[in-house]
Design a protein around this motif. Structure first.
Motif, PDB file in Angstrom:
ATOM      1  N   ALA A   3       0.839  -1.200   0.000  1.00 41.87           N
ATOM      2  CA  ALA A   3       0.000   0.000   0.000  1.00 41.87           C
ATOM      3  C   ALA A   3       0.871   1.245   0.000  1.00 41.87           C
ATOM      4  N   ILE A   4       0.424   2.252  -0.755  1.00 45.74           N
ATOM      5  CA  ILE A   4       1.030   3.579  -0.762  1.00 45.74           C
ATOM      6  C   ILE A   4      -0.130   4.559  -0.672  1.00 45.74           C
ATOM      7  N   GLU A   5      -0.136   5.367   0.384  1.00 51.29           N
ATOM      8  CA  GLU A   5      -1.266   6.269   0.609  1.00 51.29           C
ATOM      9  C   GLU A   5      -0.777   7.652   1.015  1.00 51.29           C
ATOM     10  N   LEU A   6      -1.620   8.634   0.767  1.00 53.61           N
ATOM     11  CA  LEU A   6      -1.352  10.013   1.175  1.00 53.61           C
ATOM     12  C   LEU A   6      -2.432  10.469   2.141  1.00 53.61           C
ATOM     13  N   TYR A   7      -2.024  11.194   3.169  1.00 50.63           N
ATOM     14  CA  TYR A   7      -2.944  11.730   4.164  1.00 50.63           C
ATOM     15  C   TYR A   7      -2.674  13.214   4.349  1.00 50.63           C
ATOM     16  N   ASN A   8      -3.718  13.960   4.689  1.00 48.46           N
ATOM     17  CA  ASN A   8      -3.535  15.378   4.965  1.00 48.46           C
ATOM     18  C   ASN A   8      -3.164  15.586   6.435  1.00 48.46           C
ATOM     19  N   GLY A   9      -2.999  16.844   6.838  1.00 48.82           N
ATOM     20  CA  GLY A   9      -2.601  17.170   8.199  1.00 48.82           C
ATOM     21  C   GLY A   9      -3.605  16.761   9.257  1.00 48.82           C
TER      22      GLY A   9
END
Length: 137
Positions: A3-9
């Motif tokens: 898995a490769i994911e992006l999250y905000n602050g």
């Protein structure tokens, strides 16, 4: 790489950011073999494949132990999205032996959109300022 994911602050999964936002790239890896001190990295390319940035666990001072077949790790990379308006692609890689052997690499795992109001040229927003003073000659 599983898995490769992006999250905000705020800790929410997203692919849309405002320039200057805080973000986290999270890379999850399951090992199929024993690996001593692997290196986990992530990178961002512009839509035309120009490398914007690349870094990894070793570059950032994280020392990883031995992982055995079946082990799962998650590497979290907090960063600032100081990019100008555009479409970018994030990928990740797992290496061993000090950059010598790639165990896995995914180049365009996540497509992210960056919005900003700065709207001048370039690739990154360095938050410049302008100070004007009257000078007596």
């Amino acid at each position: 790489i599983i898995a490769i994911e992006l999250y905000n602050g705020q800790g929410l999964a997203t692919t849309t950011f405002q320039s200057g936002d805080s973000a986290e790239a999270r890379v999850r890896v399951r090992f199929n073999q024993d690996v001593n001190a692997p290196e986990i990295g992530f990178f961002i390319h512009r839509h035309d494949s120009l490398l914007v940035m690349s870094t990894g666990s070793r570059d950032l001072g994280a020392k990883l132990p031995i992982f055995h077949a079946g082990d799962v790790l998650e590497a979290v990379f907090p960063f600032q999205v100081n990019l100008l308006n555009g479409i970018y692609h994030m990928g990740a890689e797992v290496r061993s032996g000090g950059f010598k052997k790639y165990l896995d690499q995914i180049v365009r795992a996540v497509t992210l959109q960056v919005h900003e109001d700065y709207a001048h040229g370039g690739l990154v927003h360095l938050h410049p300022r302008c100070i004007v003073k009257r000078v007596d000659m």
